[in-house]
Motif scaffolding. Structure first.
Motif, PDB file in Angstrom:
ATOM      1  N   GLN A 137      -4.240  -8.673   4.412  1.00 35.56           N
ATOM      2  CA  GLN A 137      -3.371  -8.905   3.259  1.00 35.56           C
ATOM      3  C   GLN A 137      -3.027  -7.597   2.554  1.00 35.56           C
ATOM      4  OE1 GLN A 137      -5.107 -11.572   0.413  1.00 35.56           O
ATOM      5  NE2 GLN A 137      -3.288 -11.630  -0.869  1.00 35.56           N
ATOM      6  N   LYS A 138      -1.746  -7.429   2.225  1.00 36.43           N
ATOM      7  CA  LYS A 138      -1.304  -6.282   1.419  1.00 36.43           C
ATOM      8  C   LYS A 138      -1.560  -6.604  -0.038  1.00 36.43           C
ATOM      9  CE  LYS A 138       2.042  -2.767   0.757  1.00 36.43           C
ATOM     10  NZ  LYS A 138       1.071  -1.892   0.162  1.00 36.43           N
ATOM     11  N   SER A 139      -2.038  -5.617  -0.790  1.00 35.63           N
ATOM     12  CA  SER A 139      -2.224  -5.775  -2.231  1.00 35.63           C
ATOM     13  C   SER A 139      -1.569  -4.590  -2.926  1.00 35.63           C
ATOM     14  CB  SER A 139      -3.715  -5.845  -2.583  1.00 35.63           C
ATOM     15  OG  SER A 139      -4.311  -4.577  -2.469  1.00 35.63           O
ATOM     16  N   ASP A 140      -1.606  -4.566  -4.229  1.00 40.38           N
ATOM     17  CA  ASP A 140      -1.000  -3.470  -4.992  1.00 40.38           C
ATOM     18  C   ASP A 140      -1.661  -2.129  -4.705  1.00 40.38           C
ATOM     19  OD1 ASP A 140       0.763  -5.239  -6.154  1.00 40.38           O
ATOM     20  OD2 ASP A 140      -0.435  -5.506  -7.966  1.00 40.38           O
ATOM     21  N   ILE A 141      -2.970  -2.154  -4.399  1.00 43.38           N
ATOM     22  CA  ILE A 141      -3.691  -0.890  -4.219  1.00 43.38           C
ATOM     23  C   ILE A 141      -3.902  -0.504  -2.754  1.00 43.38           C
ATOM     24  CG2 ILE A 141      -4.845  -1.038  -6.445  1.00 43.38           C
ATOM     25  CD1 ILE A 141      -7.377  -1.963  -4.961  1.00 43.38           C
ATOM     26  N   GLY A 142      -3.523  -1.371  -1.819  1.00 43.62           N
ATOM     27  CA  GLY A 142      -3.705  -1.074  -0.405  1.00 43.62           C
ATOM     28  C   GLY A 142      -3.692  -2.333   0.434  1.00 43.62           C
ATOM     29  N   PHE A 143      -4.556  -2.355   1.458  1.00 48.53           N
ATOM     30  CA  PHE A 143      -4.658  -3.513   2.339  1.00 48.53           C
ATOM     31  C   PHE A 143      -6.079  -4.049   2.335  1.00 48.53           C
ATOM     32  CE2 PHE A 143      -0.795  -1.713   3.996  1.00 48.53           C
ATOM     33  CZ  PHE A 143      -0.074  -2.811   4.437  1.00 48.53           C
ATOM     34  N   SER A 158      -3.619   5.418  -0.894  1.00 43.48           N
ATOM     35  CA  SER A 158      -3.755   6.879  -0.825  1.00 43.48           C
ATOM     36  C   SER A 158      -4.446   7.347   0.458  1.00 43.48           C
ATOM     37  CB  SER A 158      -4.517   7.396  -2.045  1.00 43.48           C
ATOM     38  OG  SER A 158      -5.803   6.807  -2.099  1.00 43.48           O
ATOM     39  N   ASP A 159      -5.092   6.422   1.174  1.00 39.55           N
ATOM     40  CA  ASP A 159      -5.787   6.775   2.418  1.00 39.55           C
ATOM     41  C   ASP A 159      -5.054   6.287   3.661  1.00 39.55           C
ATOM     42  OD1 ASP A 159      -7.980   8.055   1.153  1.00 39.55           O
ATOM     43  OD2 ASP A 159      -8.854   6.095   0.689  1.00 39.55           O
TER      44      ASP A 159
END
Length: 191
Positions: A137-143, A158-159
């Motif tokens: 799942q994709k979220s606002d801060i990453g996956f 960011s990673d």
């Protein structure tokens, strides 16, 4: 077909097309057991894409009034009842699901509500340790990802230095395990 000795389950039919060549009475046969559409226990030598207790990315082959049906590598498709869908599943699309035994029907089924099936015990990973992840799942801060078929993890935006998407399975590395048990991951080996 042939009948296998299912011990407590009694005789189990293995249809002709799944019988290994040269099989004779008394032989041992590796088989996967499941209920067919007529509630009979059936044995097959086909290997499903995932088994009970596992997470997998599977494609919807049809949708009807009961729910969505997924291709999991067997003749009978795997049901995801509507109550186990986060959103209505669409034919032709793939989804990450958890495979379980439905207590009401005693049949193998799948759910898209995977968070309730992730292990809540504190994870014991070391920084830099290689793990297998399944992106779900994709979220606002990453996956959000499933780590080693057990724990919830996240790969922060960011990673991420390459395209990733839901359903992708890959090797990742432990960045940190926080005190609350949350796991941050890297897609490249640290250092």
């Amino acid at each position: 077909g042939i009948y296998l000795d299912g011990l407590d389950q009694g005789e189990i039919l293995m249809p002709r097309q799944y019988i290994p060549l040269g099989t004779k009475p008394g032989d041992w046969v590796d088989a996967f057991i499941y209920f067919d559409s007529e509630d009979r226990i059936i044995a097959t030598t086909l290997v499903p894409k995932a088994e009970v207790g596992e997470f997998a990315f599977l494609k919807v082959v049809s949708v009807n009034s009961t729910g969505a049906f997924l291709d999991w590598g067997l003749a009978k498709d795997l049901l995801v009842p509507f109550r186990e869908q986060k959103m209505n599943m669409e034919e032709g699309r793939g989804y990450v699901v958890y495979i379980y035994i439905d207590e009401a029907s005693n049949r193998i089924a799948a759910t898209a509500k995977i968070e309730k099936h992730l292990n809540i015990d504190p994870p014991e990973y070391e920084v830099g340790e290689a793990v297998t992840i399944l992106v779900y799942q994709k979220s606002d801060i990453g996956f959000k990802v499933v780590v080693n078929q057990k724990h919830l993890g996240i790969v922060h935006n960011s990673d991420i230095f390459m395209p990733i998407q839901s359903g992708q399975e890959m090797v990742a590395y432990i960045k940190q395990v926080k005190e609350d048990g949350k796991i941050d991951l890297l897609l490249q080996k640290p250092g």
